[in-house]
Write a protein that holds these residues in place. Structure first.
Motif, PDB file in Angstrom:
ATOM      1  N   THR A 128     -32.196 -43.143 -26.784  1.00 48.99           N
ATOM      2  CA  THR A 128     -31.751 -43.434 -28.331  1.00 48.99           C
ATOM      3  C   THR A 128     -32.842 -44.276 -28.841  1.00 48.99           C
ATOM      4  N   SER A 129     -32.622 -44.665 -30.093  1.00 49.17           N
ATOM      5  CA  SER A 129     -33.371 -45.503 -30.921  1.00 49.17           C
ATOM      6  C   SER A 129     -33.659 -46.761 -30.327  1.00 49.17           C
ATOM      7  N   ASP A 130     -32.570 -47.674 -29.633  1.00 46.23           N
ATOM      8  CA  ASP A 130     -32.419 -48.744 -28.917  1.00 46.23           C
ATOM      9  C   ASP A 130     -33.427 -48.773 -27.701  1.00 46.23           C
ATOM     10  N   ASN A 131     -33.878 -47.807 -27.510  1.00 49.29           N
ATOM     11  CA  ASN A 131     -34.643 -47.992 -26.005  1.00 49.29           C
ATOM     12  C   ASN A 131     -35.695 -49.272 -26.184  1.00 49.29           C
ATOM     13  N   LEU A 132     -36.212 -49.390 -27.226  1.00 50.13           N
ATOM     14  CA  LEU A 132     -37.232 -50.704 -27.335  1.00 50.13           C
ATOM     15  C   LEU A 132     -36.236 -51.962 -26.867  1.00 50.13           C
ATOM     16  N   ALA A 133     -35.201 -52.187 -27.843  1.00 51.11           N
ATOM     17  CA  ALA A 133     -34.649 -53.196 -27.691  1.00 51.11           C
ATOM     18  C   ALA A 133     -33.917 -53.416 -26.042  1.00 51.11           C
ATOM     19  N   ALA A 134     -33.569 -52.044 -25.664  1.00 50.43           N
ATOM     20  CA  ALA A 134     -33.055 -52.191 -24.074  1.00 50.43           C
ATOM     21  C   ALA A 134     -34.162 -52.672 -23.071  1.00 50.43           C
ATOM     22  N   ALA A 135     -35.424 -52.110 -23.359  1.00 50.13           N
ATOM     23  CA  ALA A 135     -36.504 -52.595 -22.609  1.00 50.13           C
ATOM     24  C   ALA A 135     -36.744 -54.200 -22.755  1.00 50.13           C
ATOM     25  N   GLU A 136     -36.835 -54.821 -23.783  1.00 51.71           N
ATOM     26  CA  GLU A 136     -37.028 -56.031 -24.084  1.00 51.71           C
ATOM     27  C   GLU A 136     -35.801 -56.826 -23.465  1.00 51.71           C
ATOM     28  N   GLU A 137     -34.719 -56.386 -23.340  1.00 54.42           N
ATOM     29  CA  GLU A 137     -33.678 -56.944 -22.724  1.00 54.42           C
ATOM     30  C   GLU A 137     -33.641 -57.005 -21.286  1.00 54.42           C
ATOM     31  N   ASN A 138     -34.271 -55.904 -20.766  1.00 54.14           N
ATOM     32  CA  ASN A 138     -34.509 -55.938 -19.285  1.00 54.14           C
ATOM     33  C   ASN A 138     -35.635 -56.626 -18.808  1.00 54.14           C
ATOM     34  N   ASP A 139     -36.536 -56.815 -19.600  1.00 58.16           N
ATOM     35  CA  ASP A 139     -37.544 -57.547 -19.203  1.00 58.16           C
ATOM     36  C   ASP A 139     -37.076 -59.066 -19.224  1.00 58.16           C
ATOM     37  N   ARG A 140     -36.378 -59.390 -20.220  1.00 58.16           N
ATOM     38  CA  ARG A 140     -35.710 -61.017 -20.268  1.00 58.16           C
ATOM     39  C   ARG A 140     -34.885 -60.995 -18.963  1.00 58.16           C
ATOM     40  N   LEU A 141     -34.134 -60.177 -18.670  1.00 62.94           N
ATOM     41  CA  LEU A 141     -33.229 -60.374 -17.318  1.00 62.94           C
ATOM     42  C   LEU A 141     -34.181 -60.535 -16.313  1.00 62.94           C
ATOM     43  N   HIS A 142     -35.047 -59.663 -16.046  1.00 59.96           N
ATOM     44  CA  HIS A 142     -36.109 -59.860 -15.137  1.00 59.96           C
ATOM     45  C   HIS A 142     -36.657 -61.249 -15.151  1.00 59.96           C
ATOM     46  N   GLN A 143     -37.089 -61.687 -16.319  1.00 56.76           N
ATOM     47  CA  GLN A 143     -37.835 -63.012 -16.429  1.00 56.76           C
ATOM     48  C   GLN A 143     -36.793 -63.884 -16.075  1.00 56.76           C
ATOM     49  N   VAL A 144     -35.625 -64.224 -16.418  1.00 54.58           N
ATOM     50  CA  VAL A 144     -34.403 -65.106 -15.880  1.00 54.58           C
ATOM     51  C   VAL A 144     -34.291 -65.244 -14.533  1.00 54.58           C
ATOM     52  N   THR A 145     -34.342 -63.936 -13.778  1.00 56.45           N
ATOM     53  CA  THR A 145     -34.200 -63.800 -12.478  1.00 56.45           C
ATOM     54  C   THR A 145     -35.339 -64.402 -11.604  1.00 56.45           C
ATOM     55  N   GLU A 146     -36.556 -64.086 -12.198  1.00 56.95           N
ATOM     56  CA  GLU A 146     -37.629 -64.792 -11.675  1.00 56.95           C
ATOM     57  C   GLU A 146     -37.594 -66.238 -11.412  1.00 56.95           C
ATOM     58  N   HIS A 147     -37.180 -66.701 -12.605  1.00 57.41           N
ATOM     59  CA  HIS A 147     -37.102 -68.301 -12.720  1.00 57.41           C
ATOM     60  C   HIS A 147     -35.906 -68.952 -11.896  1.00 57.41           C
TER      61      HIS A 147
END
Length: 722
Positions: A488-507
């Protein structure tokens, strides 16, 4: 009547059992001839019969009229064979308030609870006099008797109504009665200085005497004192009382012909708390007013004192200030009002206040009533934490002044010196006890503070675990969404959300490591606290001070006997001089014990707790920041999960169920995967809930253990086994 006894038809007394003596009468301890009941017998002397018949009968008539638990009861009026009148009254075994104040342990005033008892009894007794239109005209500690009630508490009663008379509110009198140190300045000027004036006196002159009595009771000293004493320097005494600035409650001349030191406060040496002083001082200032027109009226006096007596004392110990406070507040006031009172007395702003009791934070709401606060005492107060950086101002006492020991041999001077010194050493004893109690409260308070932060660390670790599970679930769902081929057109937002979740997991491991570091620091601090707490039972400072007090009191008793003998034999004189050397040594040991032992240990503890306080406050602020962060993150994860669920629902709707059988089976498989994912997520949440319940059970068990330990043996808290 024999030479050694007196009697009436119903009562008998010994002339040697004198309870008190005045200008017109003498009071003896007597007995009822039939029942043996102890009574006080007031026998009037011949001088009393120089008064008019009306004046002679006034006291009898007034006592018959009065009936109150705080006024000495009249049993009978009888006559001696010589026709002299005899008043038979209630016997008060505790003697007078003056007798109590003259005891060395009360040289700096009564303890707070006993003072409040005096205040209540005198106010209630005075109120009964007012209701019956009576002005006493000779209120003083010597005319306030002490009885012990059935519950062991003191009951104080007004007595000696020889100067009393009935008087309407607006009625004046011109006759002079009273005791000079307690006389209103207008009356003092006329009777003591023999200066004629046209002034008359109203009922408010009783309030001046009450004010001097209350000040004397609170401090052990008279409020207005010339250098040479009230009775040796009457002109300066009058000058002090008559020229007293408005609002001041005492005036002291320290050097002969020197200036008067005025004060609007009660001295630090008195035993009353700052909280009580705040309410009492305005009352004293209002009734110790030389101008009769500006002096409080009785109604204002009764309103103010009743307000004090109706307040509930709440004991606090401000941990970072290392200061004990007693806040007097009405039981019906709100907790918000109570916090404002605390702020006024401690200087700690309401938003920075945090209360602990028995090691746990008090869950208080502003609308709750003060009556819901737990019962407190000086030994078991509420612990007040502050989230500001203020620290202890130092030692919580001032050393009393010790007079110089007389250099020359003088029986009278030595006796007077030891009498003062015994009172001073009692004050030093209270200082030692205060420092010991404060050390206990400081260590108990910091133990509770550490345990509170330990629980906060445990809650933070639980939050980290919960966040980790929620993140893992969200990332898993995010992966499934991608594997379902969602574009969908929300793929970019989903990717950003996915990156943020990974960053929190790493911290997250870093957050967990930080909390574990806090726990390790708490371990070390609690070990330090336990070591210091273990030294308290072995501290024998209080016992040492008690022994020194007993030795000094014994010398005082010896000197009291020497004073009665007057001139001593050679051997007795030598013993007297040797004891004087011992006395000097004992006084040095008293001061050394306080300064070099107790005060030094207290200072060392304050230095240690300053470090603790800085570390714990920093830790508390970080934990609060993490708590805010984790709360916000969990809220964000709720939104993320809701968004993911909606996305999955849309995927299922967009898929065409009318396709080939293989496609239909794939959809069913994906549905099953989605259901399993949600069940897995639910299982993880149930595991978190089970862990939280286990923690709650552990806390409940520790609370029960603490309560049991407190019930069996109150002591300084020890750290739990880690």
């Amino acid at each position: 009547m024999s030479e050694m006894t007196g009697s009436t038809p119903s009562y008998l007394w010994s002339l040697q059992d004198v309870l008190g003596q005045g200008a017109t009468a003498c009071v003896y301890k007597g007995r009822n001839k039939r029942s043996g009941e102890l009574v006080a017998v007031k026998v009037f002397n011949l001088a009393s019969y120089n008064r008019t018949q009306e004046v002679q009968m006034r006291e009898f008539d007034l006592l018959r009229k009065l009936n109150h638990k705080n006024i000495v009861e009249l049993y009978a009026v009888e006559e001696l064979p010589s026709k002299q009148k005899v008043l038979v009254m209630e016997f008060c075994s505790g003697g007078s308030l003056l007798n109590l104040l003259e005891q060395p342990e009360n040289a700096f005033g009564l303890a707070e609870t006993e003072f409040l008892t005096v205040l209540q009894c005198v106010v209630q007794g005075m109120n009964h006099l007012r209701e019956n239109g009576v002005v006493h005209r000779d209120i003083k500690p010597g005319n306030i008797m002490r009885q012990t009630g059935e519950d062991g508490r003191s009951v104080y009663k007004l007595t000696d109504f020889g100067a009393a008379r009935e008087l309407e509110d607006d009625e004046k009198f011109v006759s002079i009665y009273g005791t000079e140190e307690y006389l209103h300045p207008d009356m003092y000027e006329r009777v003591m200085l023999r200066m004629p004036h046209q002034k008359s006196y109203g009922v408010s002159v009783d309030l001046w005497s009450v004010g001097v009595t209350f000040y004397h009771t609170a401090t052990g000293s008279l409020p207005f004192t010339p250098f040479r004493g009230p009775r040796r320097d009457k002109k300066t005494m009058y000058k002090i009382t008559a020229e007293k600035p408005a609002g001041t409650i005492s005036g002291l001349q320290r050097v002969e012909n020197g200036p008067i030191e005025w004060s609007a406060y009660l001295p630090d040496s008195c035993q009353l708390s700052q909280g009580l002083k705040m309410h009492l001082v305005p009352v004293l200032a209002g009734i110790l007013e030389a101008d009769q027109e500006r002096c409080w009226a009785f109604e204002q006096f009764f309103t103010a004192t009743t307000d004090i007596l109706q307040r509930q004392p709440v004991h606090l110990f401000a941990l970072r200030q290392a200061a004990a406070h007693c806040v007097y507040v009405h039981h019906y006031n709100t907790i918000s009002g109570f916090f404002e009172e605390v702020a006024m007395q401690t200087g700690i702003e309401v938003q920075h206040q945090q209360l602990l009791y028995l090691g746990h934070e008090l869950p208080l709401e502003g609308s709750m009533k003060v009556v819901n606060l737990p019962h407190t005492t000086a030994a078991r107060p509420l612990i007040l934490l502050s989230q500001s950086q203020e620290m202890s101002n130092g030692l919580p006492f001032r050393e009393p002044e010790t007079p110089t020991i007389p250099a020359k041999f003088d029986v009278m001077a030595d006796y007077n010196f030891t009498k003062i010194v015994v009172g001073v050493v009692h004050q030093y004893q209270r200082i030692v006890q205060l420092l010991q109690r404060h050390r206990e409260l400081i260590l108990e308070g910091y133990y509770s503070y550490m345990m509170m932060l330990r629980r906060a660390c445990g809650e933070a670790m639980d939050s980290i675990a919960q966040i980790g599970i929620r993140l893992k679930s969200c990332l898993g769902v995010q992966h499934r969404i991608r594997t379902l081929g969602h574009h969908t057109s929300d793929n970019l937002a989903a990717a950003e959300e996915n990156d943020r979740l990974h960053q929190v997991t790493e911290h997250l491991p870093g957050y967990a490591a930080g909390i574990r570091e806090f726990q390790n620091r708490l371990d070390h601090l609690q070990i330090e606290q336990a070591k210091l707490a273990e030294t308290l039972p072995s501290d024998k400072s209080c016992q040492k001070m008690q022994m020194l007090l007993q030795k000094i009191a014994a010398i005082h008793q010896l000197y009291q006997k020497d004073r009665l003998l007057g001139k001593l034999l050679y051997n007795d004189e030598q013993i007297h001089k040797f004891e004087k050397i011992h006395l000097s040594s004992h006084i040095k040991r008293v001061k050394s014990l306080v300064r070099e032992n107790c005060a030094q240990k207290y200072k060392d503890l304050l230095d240690t707790t300053r470090t603790w306080s800085r570390v714990l406050l920093e830790m508390q602020n970080h934990l609060q920041d993490f708590n805010s962060f984790s709360t916000g993150l969990l809220a964000d994860l709720d939104i993320t999960e809701e968004h993911q669920n909606k996305t999955l629902d849309r995927i299922l709707v967009t898929l065409q169920p009318s396709g080939a059988g293989q496609q239909h089976e794939e959809i069913q498989l994906r549905d099953k995967e989605l259901m399993l994912s949600r069940m897995y997520h639910l299982k993880e949440e149930m595991e978190i809930l089970g862990h939280e319940l286990q923690c709650s059970n552990t806390i409940i068990e520790s609370l029960e253990a603490v309560n049991s330990a407190v019930t069996v043996r109150p002591s300084v808290a020890r750290p739990a086994t880690l």
